[in-house]
Scaffold this motif. Structure first.
Motif, PDB file in Angstrom:
ATOM      1  N   GLY A 715       0.794  -1.221   0.000  1.00 46.57           N
ATOM      2  CA  GLY A 715       0.000   0.000   0.000  1.00 46.57           C
ATOM      3  C   GLY A 715       0.828   1.274   0.000  1.00 46.57           C
ATOM      4  O   GLY A 715       0.282   2.371   0.155  1.00 46.57           O
ATOM      5  N   THR A 716       2.151   1.169  -0.189  1.00 43.67           N
ATOM      6  CA  THR A 716       3.025   2.343  -0.234  1.00 43.67           C
ATOM      7  C   THR A 716       2.979   2.965  -1.627  1.00 43.67           C
ATOM      8  O   THR A 716       3.171   2.271  -2.636  1.00 43.67           O
ATOM      9  CB  THR A 716       4.476   1.958   0.105  1.00 43.67           C
ATOM     10  N   VAL A 717       2.723   4.262  -1.684  1.00 42.69           N
ATOM     11  CA  VAL A 717       2.699   4.963  -2.968  1.00 42.69           C
ATOM     12  C   VAL A 717       4.101   4.976  -3.574  1.00 42.69           C
ATOM     13  O   VAL A 717       5.096   5.211  -2.871  1.00 42.69           O
ATOM     14  CB  VAL A 717       2.181   6.407  -2.778  1.00 42.69           C
ATOM     15  N   ILE A 718       4.186   4.744  -4.870  1.00 41.68           N
ATOM     16  CA  ILE A 718       5.460   4.795  -5.591  1.00 41.68           C
ATOM     17  C   ILE A 718       5.686   6.248  -6.023  1.00 41.68           C
ATOM     18  O   ILE A 718       5.044   6.730  -6.969  1.00 41.68           O
ATOM     19  CB  ILE A 718       5.452   3.875  -6.834  1.00 41.68           C
ATOM     20  N   PRO A 719       6.563   6.998  -5.364  1.00 38.79           N
ATOM     21  CA  PRO A 719       6.640   8.453  -5.600  1.00 38.79           C
ATOM     22  C   PRO A 719       7.180   8.830  -6.972  1.00 38.79           C
ATOM     23  O   PRO A 719       7.052   9.983  -7.379  1.00 38.79           O
ATOM     24  CB  PRO A 719       7.568   8.935  -4.486  1.00 38.79           C
ATOM     25  N   THR A 720       7.763   7.872  -7.683  1.00 37.78           N
ATOM     26  CA  THR A 720       8.284   8.164  -9.025  1.00 37.78           C
ATOM     27  C   THR A 720       7.358   7.658 -10.125  1.00 37.78           C
ATOM     28  O   THR A 720       7.648   7.833 -11.310  1.00 37.78           O
ATOM     29  CB  THR A 720       9.660   7.514  -9.204  1.00 37.78           C
ATOM     30  N   ALA A 721       6.242   7.043  -9.763  1.00 41.76           N
ATOM     31  CA  ALA A 721       5.362   6.425 -10.763  1.00 41.76           C
ATOM     32  C   ALA A 721       4.681   7.478 -11.625  1.00 41.76           C
ATOM     33  O   ALA A 721       4.153   8.477 -11.122  1.00 41.76           O
ATOM     34  CB  ALA A 721       4.320   5.560 -10.069  1.00 41.76           C
ATOM     35  N   THR A 722       4.701   7.243 -12.931  1.00 44.96           N
ATOM     36  CA  THR A 722       4.004   8.120 -13.881  1.00 44.96           C
ATOM     37  C   THR A 722       3.077   7.302 -14.784  1.00 44.96           C
ATOM     38  O   THR A 722       2.791   7.682 -15.916  1.00 44.96           O
ATOM     39  CB  THR A 722       5.020   8.887 -14.748  1.00 44.96           C
ATOM     40  N   SER A 723       2.616   6.200 -14.270  1.00 48.88           N
ATOM     41  CA  SER A 723       1.780   5.278 -15.053  1.00 48.88           C
ATOM     42  C   SER A 723       0.537   5.971 -15.598  1.00 48.88           C
ATOM     43  O   SER A 723      -0.044   6.846 -14.956  1.00 48.88           O
ATOM     44  CB  SER A 723       1.346   4.111 -14.164  1.00 48.88           C
ATOM     45  N   GLU A 724       0.123   5.567 -16.783  1.00 45.85           N
ATOM     46  CA  GLU A 724      -1.124   6.083 -17.358  1.00 45.85           C
ATOM     47  C   GLU A 724      -2.291   5.327 -16.734  1.00 45.85           C
ATOM     48  O   GLU A 724      -2.332   4.103 -16.729  1.00 45.85           O
ATOM     49  CB  GLU A 724      -1.128   5.904 -18.866  1.00 45.85           C
TER      50      GLU A 724
END
Length: 780
Positions: A715-724
């Motif tokens: 449940g940790t947010v991925i701070p580098t994620a830019t997924s569409e």
């Protein structure tokens, strides 16, 4: 004509009863449904069905070449009106020039987008038959009224359309007027003022303006019902009086309240006041409003609320939403106010124009002090413009004078070189409309006509800024700080320490996608500036620039110095400010208060090893993978020695993936905790929506932010994620507003869900490639 009656009542001890009367005759109906709309651009388009509030074009997230031009609105409606009734249309705000026709007869023109106007439609209606209203709306540049400056050069956007509520109001022909429409100096409508305020008693007056449009004189009286927040009532009435046919009349009723419940930032006690007009033992009209009893004073040594000196810790806010511009619901306005209070602020400056009535109502309810502001930014127009500015001061005062939250009135044009004549007339106008004591005028120019000097921090120079101001004839409130002095002047104190930073790394203008180091720098800039502001002996408070990121007319990017982004997602600086509220302050349960601790770190291999923790606790212990790193007290230095609560700094020698846990202690007892985990591989989406203590409106259009978080299995947010991310509605009456699909920013993709009514649940799904989908249901 004005009559003064004295009536002393003792709240909760004596209740007067006057027998039964028939139900009130005034009705106020939301008139937002079933409109049609079209823009005048290119070939004539067909009419489309819309609901008010409405923006005349949905814009992109970053607004470039915003629509400016003419739009048309029309609505067909039936209304029943007897010969003894009046019918009005009340427009809360139309941007920015409006022409109104009823059944093809032009009945009104109004200039200016931020203040209301009323149209008396009584003479033009086809009673019991179909009627048509048409409204022509133009939001092109116009130097004759405020703000005056062309949009391409303006530091904010004014969006077109009938963007605030419209109401259909019916009254008797003997009725209480609208304060703005009446256009009477310090008059019109209902004006409540408490002049003598103490713990044992508060006394003042209720002024009521009436019109008699009957063809005969009328003998009447007024009944007043004051109800506290526990439902206890006090009733009293005026003496009987006569109003001649087709004349107006002002009654001033003296009142006294025993053991008043004072309005404050911690306990915003509100009373409900109902004023009834009684004719022939019938309530022929009434007016219902919320009022607060509080003492607001500028003294030689600072600002006092209810005889207690306080330092005003606040922010600035622009009222826009992404895509929708200004056209948002009353509930959305309330949610923004909640976010301001939850961030630790007790004050907001309405930059740079009067905000929606719903926002002010929320400030009243939540205990947020307000600086109300005249529309303007770096523009001083001709004589016509100046006359319109004076009228806007009058209309702003008449609309908002009963709000207990408003303590200062910015009756100046922000960052504008105004003439001495204008400043003198502007303050004279404000004082005419607000003739009672402790209604304070404010200006960014240090001028003797004003009560309060409100410079921005950057209007002075480093390193002292305004800390050595000592004229003594006016107090200072720092109306803006933390942005421009870092963006344009690069004037932080630690230039040597930060010499290795690039210009875009030093600035406070940081998007969430810029990463934790730059977001930490933004938070540090605000901390440094706030600490410095508090060293000024004449400074009574401050408002940072600003609460939320926003669009500007002149720049093709977001102004990103908000402590939350444009989607209302907090940055690290948000938690710095939240930590400045004392842990022993307990607010309403729907608000964030009490002890808090927050780790300003993502804890990745690239994260700073000097870990900053924001807390209002005495001590904080930091653990890495359940091993104690240290237990520290706040770090007191030259840039934190005046803060209410300095941050905690922990030095970790080496990065180890896992869990950071901070625990806050007060008097040796653990009272708060916060956990940050090293993000692992993205595996799923977590959907949530934000209502900030205000449920979705089940009847009228509402809008809520929906967040799709890209997380790992924990449940940790991925701070580098830019997924569409793609959003899809599978059930319910709603509309997705915004880019869809949309790329996540710093691990979160956001859209606005606009509900039309919430009779049945709404089901929304978010998906992204190989990630596990997420679905949520929204119900009333």
């Amino acid at each position: 004509m004005k009559l003064i009656f004295k009536s002393i009542f003792f709240l909760f001890l004596i209740t007067f009863s006057f027998g039964k009367v028939q139900a009130q005759s005034r009705t106020k109906i939301n008139f937002g449904a079933d409109w049609e709309f079209k823009r005048e651009e290119g070939s004539s388009p067909n009419w489309e069905k819309v609901t008010i509030p409405h923006t005349n074009r949905l814009e992109k997230l970053v607004v470039i070449k915003q629509f400016q031009g003419t739009s048309w609105y029309q609505k067909k409606f039936k209304t029943e009106a007897s010969k003894d009734q009046k019918t009005f249309l009340y427009f809360e705000g139309v941007m920015q020039e409006a022409d109104v026709w009823i059944n093809d007869k032009k009945v009104a023109n109004h200039k200016g987008g931020y203040l209301p106007f009323t149209v008396d439609v009584t003479p033009y209606l086809n009673s019991n038959n179909e009627n048509t209203i048409k409204v022509k709306v133009n939001n092109e540049d116009n130097p004759d009224f405020l703000p005056g400056k062309p949009l391409k050069d303006l530091d904010f956007n004014y969006y077109g359309g009938i963007y605030r509520n419209v109401y259909l109001i019916k009254t008797s022909k003997l009725y209480i007027t609208d304060a703005v429409a009446a256009n009477k100096v310090a008059g019109g409508g209902v004006y409540v003022n408490f002049e003598n305020i103490g713990k044992d008693e508060a006394s003042g007056s209720i002024q009521v303006h009436l019109k008699n449009e009957f063809e005969s004189d009328k003998n009447t009286f007024l009944k007043f019902i004051l109800t506290d927040n526990k439902g206890k009532k006090a009733e009293f009435k005026s003496e009987n009086f006569a109003i001649k046919s087709n004349t107006d009349f002002t009654l001033v009723q003296k009142i006294s309240v025993k053991k008043p419940k004072l309005w404050s930032i911690k306990n915003p006690n509100l009373y409900q006041l109902e004023v009834q007009v009684i004719l022939d033992n019938k309530i022929v009209d009434s007016n219902l409003l919320k009022v607060g009893i509080r003492k607001s004073e500028l003294k030689a040594d600072g600002y006092y609320l209810n005889d207690k000196k306080i330092y005003l810790n606040g922010t600035n806010e622009h009222q826009e939403y992404p895509y929708l511009g200004y056209a948002i619901s009353d509930e959305a306005q309330y949610r923004d106010a909640v976010k301001i209070k939850n961030a630790g602020f007790d004050f907001v400056r309405l930059s740079h124009y009067p905000h929606a009535e719903a926002f002010l109502n929320a400030c009243d309810e939540l205990g947020i002090l307000v600086m109300n502001s005249l529309t303007g930014w770096q523009f001083f127009g001709n004589e016509t413009f100046q006359k319109n500015a004076y009228q806007d001061i009058r209309d702003m005062a008449r609309r908002d004078r009963n709000h207990p939250s408003i303590i200062f009135w910015e009756s100046s044009l922000n960052e504008t070189e105004m003439s001495e004549t204008f400043m003198k007339e502007a303050t004279k106008t404000l004082k005419e409309e607000l003739p009672f004591a402790h209604n304070y005028s404010a200006s960014w120019i240090d001028n003797e006509n004003y009560d309060l000097f409100i410079p921005a921090r950057q209007h002075a120079k480093a390193p002292d800024y305004w800390t050595k101001y000592s004229k003594g004839n006016r107090k200072i409130f720092i109306a803006e700080y933390g942005d421009w002095e870092y963006y344009a002047q690069n004037a932080g104190f630690n230039q040597t320490e930060f010499s290795n930073l690039k210009e875009d790394e030093r600035t406070s203008r940081q998007l969430r996608s810029n990463g934790e180091k730059r977001l930490l720098q933004q938070a540090y800039n605000f901390q440094e500036a706030s600490n410095s502001n508090r060293k000024g002996a004449e400074t009574i408070g401050e408002a940072n620039w600003l609460m939320f990121d926003y669009n500007r007319g002149y720049s093709p990017d977001l102004e990103s110095s908000g402590i939350s982004d444009i989607f209302r997602i907090p940055k690290f600086a948000y938690y710095f400010y939240q930590s400045q509220r004392d842990a022993n302050v307990v607010l309403d349960k729907k608000l964030a208060s009490g002890p808090m601790v927050n780790i300003a770190n993502y804890w990745t291999a690239e994260s700073p090893l000097n870990v900053t923790v924001y807390s209002n606790c005495d001590e904080v212990a930091l653990y890495l993978n359940d091993l104690l790193v240290a237990k520290e007290r706040p770090f007191i230095g030259g840039n934190s020695d005046k803060l209410q609560h300095a941050p905690f700094i922990f030095k970790i020698e080496k990065f180890k993936a896992g869990t950071l846990r901070a625990e806050g202690f007060i008097n040796g007892k653990k009272v708060a905790s916060n956990v940050v985990r090293t993000p692992e591989t993205a595996s799923r989406i977590e959907l949530s929506y934000d209502i900030s203590s205000k449920a979705v409106n089940p009847e009228y259009p509402d809008m809520v932010f929906v967040y799709a978080k890209i997380t790992d299995a924990n449940g940790t947010v991925i701070p580098t994620a830019t997924s569409e991310v793609t959003f899809a509605l599978s059930e319910g009456n709603a509309e997705i507003i915004g880019q869809n699909p949309i790329n996540a920013e710093a691990g979160i993709a956001t859209i606005i869900l606009k509900t039309k009514d919430l009779k049945n649940k709404i089901v929304l799904k978010a998906s992204s490639g190989q990630l596990k989908d997420s679905t949520i249901s929204i119900t009333k």
